[in-house]
Design an enzyme around this catalytic site. Sequence first.
Site, mmCIF file in Angstrom:
data_model
loop_
_atom_site.group_PDB
_atom_site.id
_atom_site.type_symbol
_atom_site.label_atom_id
_atom_site.label_comp_id
_atom_site.label_asym_id
_atom_site.label_seq_id
_atom_site.Cartn_x
_atom_site.Cartn_y
_atom_site.Cartn_z
ATOM 1 N N ASP A 180 0.867 -1.178 0.000
ATOM 2 C CA ASP A 180 0.000 0.000 0.000
ATOM 3 C C ASP A 180 0.901 1.224 0.000
ATOM 4 O O ASP A 180 1.727 1.390 0.901
ATOM 5 C CB ASP A 180 -0.899 -0.012 1.245
ATOM 6 C CG ASP A 180 -1.644 1.300 1.434
ATOM 7 O OD1 ASP A 180 -2.305 1.730 0.468
ATOM 8 O OD2 ASP A 180 -1.567 1.891 2.532
ATOM 9 N N ASP B 291 1.358 5.059 0.496
ATOM 10 C CA ASP B 291 0.763 6.253 1.111
ATOM 11 C C ASP B 291 1.701 7.442 0.897
ATOM 12 O O ASP B 291 2.280 7.984 1.845
ATOM 13 C CB ASP B 291 0.536 6.037 2.606
ATOM 14 C CG ASP B 291 -0.557 5.023 2.886
ATOM 15 O OD1 ASP B 291 -0.854 4.215 1.987
ATOM 16 O OD2 ASP B 291 -1.104 5.030 4.003
ATOM 17 N N GLU C 32 2.320 11.033 0.512
ATOM 18 C CA GLU C 32 1.592 12.252 0.860
ATOM 19 C C GLU C 32 2.482 13.481 0.658
ATOM 20 O O GLU C 32 3.180 13.885 1.576
ATOM 21 C CB GLU C 32 1.103 12.164 2.306
ATOM 22 C CG GLU C 32 0.189 10.968 2.548
ATOM 23 C CD GLU C 32 -0.316 10.871 3.976
ATOM 24 O OE1 GLU C 32 -0.276 11.891 4.719
ATOM 25 O OE2 GLU C 32 -0.758 9.785 4.372
ATOM 26 N N TYR D 4 -10.887 11.799 6.365
ATOM 27 C CA TYR D 4 -10.716 12.350 7.717
ATOM 28 C C TYR D 4 -9.631 13.408 7.612
ATOM 29 O O TYR D 4 -8.984 13.537 6.568
ATOM 30 C CB TYR D 4 -10.355 11.257 8.731
ATOM 31 C CG TYR D 4 -9.455 10.159 8.222
ATOM 32 C CD1 TYR D 4 -8.094 10.386 8.002
ATOM 33 C CD2 TYR D 4 -9.955 8.890 7.950
ATOM 34 C CE1 TYR D 4 -7.265 9.367 7.533
ATOM 35 C CE2 TYR D 4 -9.134 7.873 7.471
ATOM 36 C CZ TYR D 4 -7.792 8.120 7.274
ATOM 37 O OH TYR D 4 -6.968 7.122 6.799
#
Length: 359
Positions: free
Chosen positions: A123, A125, A127, A201
Site C-alpha cells: 500500500d 501512502d 503524501e 478524515y
Amino acid sequence: MIIESKFKILRLGRMITMDKKYVAAYIRQAGLERMTKEDALKITHLNIAFCKYNDEGKLDSKVKNFHLLDKIKEWNPDLKAIISIGGWSNGGYSEAASTEESRKAFAKEAVEFMIKHKLDGLDLDWEYPCCSISGINSSPNDKENFTLLLKAMRDELNLQGEKDNKYYMLTIAAGADKYYTKFTNMGEAQKYLDYIMLMTYDLRGGFQILSGHHTNLYSPQGDIFTISADEAVKIFVEAGVPKEKLLIGAAFYSRKWDKVPNINNGYLQVCGTTGAFGPDYTELDREYINKNGYIRYWDDVAKAPYLFNGSSFISYDDEESVKYKCEYVKENNLKGVLFWLYDADETGKLLNSIHENLK
C-alpha cells in the site's frame, strides 16, 4: 503476456470469492499486540503502518513483531496483511519515482520487504505527489511518475506472484480532495490498483482555526470550506476511478479546537487554536462524550457528531456516523470502509458498528 493473463484469472476468482465489502484497518505495533480473535474476524485487510526510508536509504518499519500476524491469520485465514509505505512527512518517493531505474529498484525493495514478512501486498501512502506541504521533496514530474511507479510495483508483484502462485495486492491511500486528482492521473493509475482508500478524515483541522467537521459524510450547511466523503467519491469517479474500487475512511480519533467562542455550540467559530489532534475514541468514550461538561451534538445534514463544553470543540466519528458511512458504501456500490486507527478504540464500539452495518 502469460503472467498478465494468469493474474487476470486469479483476480477474477478473488473477486468472486471476496465479494463482501472490505474493512481495511490501519494498525501499528500496539494494535497488533492487543488484537483479539473477535476483532480479527471483523477485518478483511490489515494495513501495517508504516514502512519508510531509514537513514541508510532502505525501507524499514517501526513495527517489529510481524510474527504476531501468524496468530491473527490463524483466527481469520481470509484476512490480508499489507504493508503501508509512506505516511505524513515520510519522503523519498518523488526521488524513487523519478527514473525507470529508480522505480524498478523501489518496487523490488518493497516486494522483498513484503516477502520477508510474509505479507499479502503493498500500500503506497505517498503524501503527496507534486506537493511538499508535509516537508518532503516533490517535483512537477510526480504527476506522470506516480503512475509509472505504481506500474513498476504492479509488475514486480506479478513476477513474485508467478513464482509463488499467489496474487499480491497493490493499493494506495489518497487525499480526499481535488488537489489529489489534480496532481495525479487517477484514471490511468487505478488500472494498477486493487482499490483506493480515500482518507475522508482530517478534512479540517491542523491548518485551520475555524471549527468544524473533520470526517463528515456530507457537506454541512453554511460551511463553505469543508469537503465531505460524498464529494470526495464524486471527485474520484469524475477522475476516472470506478466506484467499486473506492473505500471511504472513518476516524477513530478526533480533532479539537480550544478557545472557542460560546456561540452556535462552538460550530463554525474562529478559535484561538487550530484543530489539533484530539483524544482517541477510547478516551472520548471514557471521559468526553456527554461527560465532564461536554455535550454531544448531531449534525443531521453532515451525518456527523461533535462535542462542545463552552470553550472546546471536538469533531469525531461515533457509532451513528459510522453507520451512515456504511449505508452510503452499500447504497453507492463502493468497495468498503477503511479506518485510522485500530489502536485508537479499545472499546470495540466503532469496529463493531462497521461490522454490523456492512453486512
